[in-house]
Design a protein around this motif. Structure first.
Motif, PDB file in Angstrom:
ATOM      1  N   LYS A   4       0.832  -1.195   0.000  1.00  0.00           N
ATOM      2  CA  LYS A   4       0.000   0.000   0.000  1.00  0.00           C
ATOM      3  C   LYS A   4       0.865   1.242   0.000  1.00  0.00           C
ATOM      4  O   LYS A   4       1.929   1.266   0.584  1.00  0.00           O
ATOM      5  CB  LYS A   4      -0.919   0.028   1.230  1.00  0.00           C
ATOM      6  N   ARG A   5       0.360   2.260  -0.633  1.00  0.00           N
ATOM      7  CA  ARG A   5       1.079   3.538  -0.681  1.00  0.00           C
ATOM      8  C   ARG A   5       0.650   4.376   0.515  1.00  0.00           C
ATOM      9  O   ARG A   5      -0.527   4.509   0.809  1.00  0.00           O
ATOM     10  CB  ARG A   5       0.724   4.240  -1.983  1.00  0.00           C
ATOM     11  N   LEU A   6       1.631   4.945   1.206  1.00  0.00           N
ATOM     12  CA  LEU A   6       1.347   5.800   2.348  1.00  0.00           C
ATOM     13  C   LEU A   6       0.817   7.136   1.877  1.00  0.00           C
ATOM     14  O   LEU A   6       1.305   7.691   0.895  1.00  0.00           O
ATOM     15  CB  LEU A   6       2.636   6.055   3.147  1.00  0.00           C
ATOM     16  N   ARG A   7      -0.159   7.663   2.593  1.00  0.00           N
ATOM     17  CA  ARG A   7      -0.648   9.007   2.282  1.00  0.00           C
ATOM     18  C   ARG A   7       0.485  10.001   2.481  1.00  0.00           C
ATOM     19  O   ARG A   7       1.359   9.811   3.334  1.00  0.00           O
ATOM     20  CB  ARG A   7      -1.830   9.376   3.182  1.00  0.00           C
ATOM     21  N   SER A   8       0.450  11.067   1.720  1.00  0.00           N
ATOM     22  CA  SER A   8       1.547  12.040   1.776  1.00  0.00           C
ATOM     23  C   SER A   8       1.699  12.655   3.161  1.00  0.00           C
ATOM     24  O   SER A   8       2.822  12.939   3.584  1.00  0.00           O
ATOM     25  CB  SER A   8       1.368  13.123   0.719  1.00  0.00           C
ATOM     26  N   THR A   9       0.618  12.835   3.901  1.00  0.00           N
ATOM     27  CA  THR A   9       0.739  13.402   5.252  1.00  0.00           C
ATOM     28  C   THR A   9       1.494  12.442   6.171  1.00  0.00           C
ATOM     29  O   THR A   9       2.270  12.887   7.011  1.00  0.00           O
ATOM     30  CB  THR A   9      -0.641  13.723   5.868  1.00  0.00           C
TER      31      THR A   9
END
Length: 125
Positions: A4-9
């Motif tokens: 999964k890709r981490l949210r930018s925040t």
């Protein structure tokens, strides 16, 4: 989470925590303190998972490596004794410090210091 890709925040929070560790390698702190000091809005579990995903290592392992890199720098001058460096790195026992240093650098702190001193005084000709 592995793919999964981490949210930018969350990525920003993790980068902020890594930067804090890089800038304060000898400061001993808990994960909770790191989150507070960097004003990050991230949970502990997500921080652990995200840090490993972004940097390929556990956060405590990264902290330890940075602390022992700082110790290596301290050993390169005679300003501090081995006991003082041991304490600055958060170790209560010199043998624990020596073991951890050797695990990271492959040689003991004394060997590191001797090698550096020899390089300083080596005749270039």
């Amino acid at each position: 989470m592995s793919q999964k890709r981490l949210r930018s925040t969350f990525q920003e929070a993790i980068h902020s925590i890594k930067d804090y560790i890089d800038q304060h390698p000898l400061e001993i702190k808990t994960i909770e303190e790191l989150i507070l000091k960097t004003h990050s809005q991230i949970g502990i579990n997500l921080l652990h998972q995200g840090f490993r995903q972004l940097y390929g290592t556990r956060i405590k392992e990264y902290e330890l490596r940075k602390r022992l890199e700082a110790a290596a720098s301290l050993l390169q001058n005679d300003e501090f004794t081995m006991q003082e460096i041991t304490a600055k790195c958060g170790y209560s026992s010199q043998s624990s410090f020596v073991r951890a240093f050797k695990d990271v650098h492959g040689i003991t702190p004394g060997q590191w210091r001797n090698r550096y001193v020899q390089l300083l005084f080596q005749d270039p000709y």
